[in-house]
Write an enzyme that holds these catalytic residues in place. Structure first.
Site, PDB file in Angstrom:
ATOM      1  N   ARG A   1       0.855  -1.167   0.000  1.00 28.30           N
ATOM      2  CA  ARG A   1       0.000   0.000   0.000  1.00 28.30           C
ATOM      3  C   ARG A   1       0.906   1.238   0.000  1.00 28.30           C
ATOM      4  O   ARG A   1       2.119   1.131   0.005  1.00 28.30           O
ATOM      5  CB  ARG A   1      -0.961   0.013   1.194  1.00 28.30           C
ATOM      6  N   GLY A   2       0.249   2.433  -0.030  1.00 28.13           N
ATOM      7  CA  GLY A   2       1.034   3.646  -0.208  1.00 28.13           C
ATOM      8  C   GLY A   2       0.985   4.004  -1.690  1.00 28.13           C
ATOM      9  O   GLY A   2       1.265   3.169  -2.569  1.00 28.13           O
ATOM     10  N   ALA A   3       0.598   5.260  -1.976  1.00 32.03           N
ATOM     11  CA  ALA A   3       0.338   5.662  -3.364  1.00 32.03           C
ATOM     12  C   ALA A   3       1.473   5.328  -4.337  1.00 32.03           C
ATOM     13  O   ALA A   3       1.232   4.677  -5.362  1.00 32.03           O
ATOM     14  CB  ALA A   3      -0.007   7.156  -3.407  1.00 32.03           C
TER      15      ALA A   3
ATOM     16  N   ARG B   1      -8.193   0.230  -6.082  1.00 32.97           N
ATOM     17  CA  ARG B   1      -8.399   1.264  -5.058  1.00 32.97           C
ATOM     18  C   ARG B   1      -8.586   2.612  -5.759  1.00 32.97           C
ATOM     19  O   ARG B   1      -7.895   2.908  -6.724  1.00 32.97           O
ATOM     20  CB  ARG B   1      -7.215   1.314  -4.068  1.00 32.97           C
TER      21      ARG B   1
ATOM     22  N   GLN C   1      -1.367   2.096  10.233  1.00 34.86           N
ATOM     23  CA  GLN C   1      -0.146   2.191   9.421  1.00 34.86           C
ATOM     24  C   GLN C   1       0.983   2.882  10.197  1.00 34.86           C
ATOM     25  O   GLN C   1       2.151   2.586  10.001  1.00 34.86           O
ATOM     26  CB  GLN C   1      -0.411   2.970   8.123  1.00 34.86           C
TER      27      GLN C   1
ATOM     28  N   ASP D   1      -2.056  11.082  -1.266  1.00 30.69           N
ATOM     29  CA  ASP D   1      -2.455  10.097  -2.269  1.00 30.69           C
ATOM     30  C   ASP D   1      -2.897  10.776  -3.557  1.00 30.69           C
ATOM     31  O   ASP D   1      -2.942  10.149  -4.612  1.00 30.69           O
ATOM     32  CB  ASP D   1      -3.593   9.242  -1.709  1.00 30.69           C
TER      33      ASP D   1
ATOM     34  N   ASN E   1      -5.135  12.596   1.761  1.00 32.77           N
ATOM     35  CA  ASN E   1      -4.224  11.681   2.448  1.00 32.77           C
ATOM     36  C   ASN E   1      -5.040  10.854   3.437  1.00 32.77           C
ATOM     37  O   ASN E   1      -6.257  11.022   3.536  1.00 32.77           O
ATOM     38  CB  ASN E   1      -3.110  12.456   3.162  1.00 32.77           C
ATOM     39  N   LYS E   2      -4.378  10.000   4.190  1.00 38.30           N
ATOM     40  CA  LYS E   2      -5.040   9.102   5.106  1.00 38.30           C
ATOM     41  C   LYS E   2      -6.033   9.832   6.012  1.00 38.30           C
ATOM     42  O   LYS E   2      -5.735  10.944   6.479  1.00 38.30           O
ATOM     43  CB  LYS E   2      -3.998   8.372   5.961  1.00 38.30           C
TER      44      LYS E   2
HETATM   45  O1  MRU Z   1      -4.340   3.252   2.747  1.00 36.96           O
HETATM   46  P1  MRU Z   1      -2.878   3.447   2.539  1.00 36.96           P
HETATM   47  O2  MRU Z   1      -2.024   2.811   3.587  1.00 36.96           O
HETATM   48  O3  MRU Z   1      -2.442   3.083   1.150  1.00 36.96           O
HETATM   49  O4  MRU Z   1      -2.677   5.047   2.676  1.00 36.96           O
HETATM   50  C1  MRU Z   1      -1.406   5.558   2.508  1.00 36.96           C
HETATM   51  C2  MRU Z   1      -1.326   7.019   2.744  1.00 36.96           C
HETATM   52  O5  MRU Z   1      -2.291   7.711   3.015  1.00 36.96           O
HETATM   53  C3  MRU Z   1       0.031   7.656   2.523  1.00 36.96           C
HETATM   54  O6  MRU Z   1       0.199   8.751   3.351  1.00 36.96           O
HETATM   55  C4  MRU Z   1       0.137   8.098   1.069  1.00 36.96           C
HETATM   56  O7  MRU Z   1      -0.181   7.040   0.229  1.00 36.96           O
HETATM   57  C5  MRU Z   1       1.497   8.623   0.719  1.00 36.96           C
HETATM   58  S1  MRU Z   1       2.641   7.369   0.655  1.00 36.96           S
HETATM   59  C6  MRU Z   1       4.089   8.082   0.220  1.00 36.96           C
END
Ligand code: MRU
Length: 369
Positions: free
Chosen positions: A53-55, A90, A203, A244, A254-255
């Site tokens: 996960r993570g963009a 996603r 996370q 994201d 973002n999250k």
């Molecule tokens: O749901 P996730 O764990 O994929 O969410 C990730 C985030 O919100 C991160 O902050 C974002 O993707 C940036 S990662 C460099």
């Protein structure tokens, strides 16, 4: 970055030259396990289930998903099917769409016989570009931490608050929001990180704390609702988070919970930085609150929680009463007005159309603002 002292990336091509290896992030922090992905479906599952996960990493994995799909059939139909399957995994992280457009742009002009090798070359290059971008974000973000240190008269430590995981685990390497922190630590600056646990999938508590620990960076895990209190008491010198999807006017998705941290930072005069790799900019959108699709995930991620027993066994328990419904929003949008600055691989700019275009002039004609 390093795991048990060994340099490592989050995604790689296995020694067989075609299958794809990843770190299974659902097993962290209690176990370090890797997975070998051999099909399009396995990559799509790894993204949906958040084994990765993570963009930025989602984008890189999607590129390799296309590679695996084309091994069996490199026709136009197969290419389109792969992109459709991956795009549906996603909705919020724009890097997914960016990576698929990059693969299409590279592969569509080619004959089927040329596509598999070209796909692997493009996916590998995309990963190297991600590493270089994040290193650039680290380099441009480091002076912000040094400035905070100067402001404190070089006394005490530099207290940085971060939310979710925007570290190397969320990218191919280095991370985005954590890259300046790693560079400051390696440069001998006394950095300390307040790590939001980041409910409901934790996370922060499970991934950010793990990777900071692997690198020896001092950190403290806090409940998501603690940051405002720490800011009121001068315990936070700056916040830095990932994103994201950031719009052409600087609205930041973002999250979930990031927006509330930005509000608290604004109320307490604490700088709120967003680490922004350019593939995460959505030049087609302006109003992020209105237009960015926000993922909603299964309520069980909220009602149940996993952890390790003293025996080492990993168990899942329910924390809500049976029958109580749960709503699980994955992201929120912080309006540009609450963002102190965006930290990109090309430099630091204001969260505004002018700010972004000052660093990305080639986008002058592209945006609708
Ligand atoms: O749901 P996730 O764990 O994929 O969410 C990730 C985030 O919100 C991160 O902050 C974002 O993707 C940036 S990662 C460099």
């Amino acid at each position: 970055m390093k795991v048990h002292g060994q340099p490592m990336r989050t995604i790689w091509v296995e020694p067989d030259g075609w299958s794809v290896g990843i770190i299974d992030q659902t097993r962290l922090p209690h176990a370090f396990a890797t997975l070998r992905l051999t099909t399009l479906e396995e990559v799509a599952h790894a993204i949906r289930s958040m084994q990765l996960r993570g963009a930025p990493l989602i984008g890189a994995a999607a590129a390799y998903g296309v590679c695996l799909a084309l091994r069996g059939d490199a026709s136009n139909g197969a290419l389109e099917k792969a992109c459709t399957v991956l795009a549906a995994t996603r909705p919020t992280a724009i890097n997914l769409r960016w990576a698929l457009e990059e693969m299409r742009r590279t592969l569509q002009p080619l004959s089927a016989s040329e596509r598999v090798s070209a796909a692997y070359r493009r996916a590998a290059a995309l990963c190297d570009e991600d590493v270089a971008i994040n290193h650039g974000i680290g380099t441009h973000g480091l002076p912000l931490l040094q400035a905070a240190w100067e402001r404190k008269g070089k006394q005490g430590r530099i207290n940085v608050l971060t939310h979710c995981n925007a570290g190397w685990l969320a990218t191919v390497d280095w991370g985005t929001a954590l890259a300046p922190i790693y560079m400051a630590h390696d440069a001998g600056l006394p950095v300390h990180v307040w790590v939001d646990e980041t409910r409901p999938r934790n996370q922060g508590a499970s991934l950010t704390a793990w990777e900071l620990g692997q690198h020896g960076v001092p950190h403290t895990v806090i409940a998501d609702n603690v940051g405002g209190h720490l800011m009121q008491h001068g315990e936070v010198d700056l916040c830095i988070v990932g994103t994201d999807r950031t719009t052409a006017r600087g609205d930041v998705a973002n999250k979930i919970g990031t927006y509330l941290k930005a509000l608290a930072a604004k109320d307490n005069g604490v700088p709120f930085y967003v680490a922004l790799p350019s593939p995460t900019i959505d030049w087609t959108l302006d109003d992020g609150v209105r237009d960015i699709p926000i993922e909603q995930r299964d309520g069980a991620e909220l009602t149940d929680i996993s952890g390790r027993l003293p025996s080492g066994e990993i168990v899942t328990v329910r924390v809500t009463p049976p029958g109580s419904p749960a709503a699980n929003y994955g992201f929120d949008v912080t309006p540009a007005r609450l963002v102190t600055a965006l930290v990109t691989e090309r430099g630091v700019c204001a969260a505004s159309p002018e700010g972004l275009r000052s660093l990305f002039p080639e986008r002058l004609r592209g945006t609708g603002t």
